[in-house]
Write a protein that holds these residues in place. Structure first.
Motif, short mmCIF file in Angstrom:
data_model
loop_
_atom_site.label_atom_id
_atom_site.label_comp_id
_atom_site.label_asym_id
_atom_site.label_seq_id
_atom_site.Cartn_x
_atom_site.Cartn_y
_atom_site.Cartn_z
N LEU A 1 3.04 8.12 9.75
CA LEU A 1 1.96 7.37 10.41
C LEU A 1 0.93 8.30 11.02
N ASP A 2 1.40 9.38 11.64
CA ASP A 2 0.48 10.36 12.24
C ASP A 2 -0.40 10.99 11.17
N GLU A 3 0.22 11.37 10.06
CA GLU A 3 -0.51 11.97 8.94
C GLU A 3 -1.55 10.99 8.38
N TYR A 4 -1.14 9.74 8.20
CA TYR A 4 -2.03 8.71 7.65
C TYR A 4 -3.20 8.44 8.60
N GLN A 5 -2.87 8.37 9.89
CA GLN A 5 -3.91 8.13 10.90
C GLN A 5 -4.93 9.27 10.92
N GLY B 1 9.40 2.96 7.21
CA GLY B 1 9.00 3.59 5.96
C GLY B 1 10.11 3.52 4.92
N VAL B 2 9.70 3.37 3.65
CA VAL B 2 10.64 3.33 2.54
C VAL B 2 10.05 4.18 1.41
N ALA B 3 10.87 5.05 0.82
CA ALA B 3 10.46 5.88 -0.30
C ALA B 3 11.10 5.38 -1.58
N GLU C 1 7.27 10.18 -6.29
CA GLU C 1 7.77 9.41 -5.15
C GLU C 1 6.62 8.71 -4.45
N CYS C 2 6.81 7.43 -4.16
CA CYS C 2 5.84 6.62 -3.43
C CYS C 2 6.47 6.20 -2.12
N ILE C 3 5.74 6.39 -1.05
CA ILE C 3 6.23 5.97 0.26
C ILE C 3 5.35 4.84 0.76
N VAL C 4 6.00 3.77 1.20
CA VAL C 4 5.31 2.59 1.72
C VAL C 4 5.82 2.32 3.13
N ILE C 5 5.08 1.48 3.84
CA ILE C 5 5.46 1.09 5.19
C ILE C 5 5.61 -0.43 5.22
N ALA C 6 6.69 -0.89 5.82
CA ALA C 6 6.88 -2.32 6.04
C ALA C 6 6.01 -2.69 7.24
N GLY C 7 4.83 -3.25 6.97
CA GLY C 7 3.85 -3.54 8.00
C GLY C 7 4.33 -4.51 9.06
N TYR C 8 5.25 -5.36 8.70
CA TYR C 8 5.82 -6.29 9.67
C TYR C 8 7.23 -5.86 10.06
N GLY C 9 7.51 -4.57 9.85
CA GLY C 9 8.77 -4.00 10.27
C GLY C 9 9.97 -4.62 9.59
N VAL C 10 11.07 -4.67 10.31
CA VAL C 10 12.30 -5.18 9.74
C VAL C 10 12.26 -6.69 9.55
N GLU D 1 0.84 -1.19 0.00
CA GLU D 1 0.00 0.00 0.00
C GLU D 1 0.87 1.24 0.00
N VAL D 2 0.51 2.20 -0.83
CA VAL D 2 1.23 3.48 -0.88
C VAL D 2 0.59 4.39 0.17
N VAL D 3 1.39 4.82 1.12
CA VAL D 3 0.90 5.68 2.19
C VAL D 3 0.91 7.14 1.75
N ARG D 4 1.88 7.50 0.93
CA ARG D 4 1.92 8.86 0.38
C ARG D 4 2.48 8.80 -1.03
N TYR D 5 1.83 9.55 -1.94
CA TYR D 5 2.28 9.64 -3.32
C TYR D 5 2.43 11.10 -3.68
N ASP D 6 3.57 11.47 -4.26
CA ASP D 6 3.80 12.83 -4.72
C ASP D 6 3.77 12.83 -6.24
N PRO D 7 2.71 13.41 -6.85
CA PRO D 7 2.61 13.37 -8.31
C PRO D 7 3.70 14.17 -9.04
N LEU D 8 4.30 15.17 -8.39
CA LEU D 8 5.35 15.95 -9.04
C LEU D 8 6.64 15.14 -9.18
#
Length: 156
Positions: free
Chosen positions: A113-117, A151-153, A65-74, A55-62
């Protein structure tokens, strides 16, 4: 407060997480828009190509850049793989590119995460529950959660 990453998904949850990958394989990833992306990465032990839809948590159309979260962490296999060798390809919508990847800092992940929440409070709580996190919706809980998640971009 400490939160431990839950064990990897099994059963129906495992199947549910894998279903979007077939949309990409059938060249229908565009149906998911910018909400999901598929990364192609190399297995750290086998050397085989692997594909994971996230799931893309944040997308910047300019910058695209897509930012995703590793839901199960490392513990996430895809995350461990890209630590050894960067992702080979990213597909988002109809776009494909060889990505530059960046691991987000703790503070960036917390802010994300705060922004997404705040944008999707019910979805966020539901996702955390489905994945297996005990999250109490407090600032301390969010801080503890952001220590587990990573998070990974990706950008072209």
């Amino acid at each position: 407060m400490t939160i431990n990453a839950p064990s990897k998904p099994t059963g129906l949850l495992y199947l549910g997480f894998r279903l979007p990958r077939y949309l990409y394989r059938w060249h229908m990833g565009w149906l998911l828009g910018h909400r999901m992306l598929m990364i192609t990465h190399i297995g750290r032990k086998t050397g085989h190509r692997r594909q994971t839809v996230l799931e893309v948590v944040r997308y910047d159309p300019l910058t695209r850049e897509c930012i995703v979260i590793a839901g199960y962490g490392v513990k996430s296999d895809w995350y461990r793989n890209i630590q050894v060798q960067p992702a080979v390809e990213v597909q988002v919508g109809r776009q494909r590119y060889a990505p530059r990847q960046r691991i987000l800092s703790f503070e960036e992940t917390l802010h994300l995460l705060d922004e997404y929440q705040q944008r999707h409070p019910r979805l966020f709580r539901g996702l955390m529950r489905v994945i297996g996190y005990t999250y109490d919706s407090t600032p301390e809980g969010l801080r503890a959660l952001s220590q587990c998640l990573q998070g990974v971009a990706f950008r072209p």
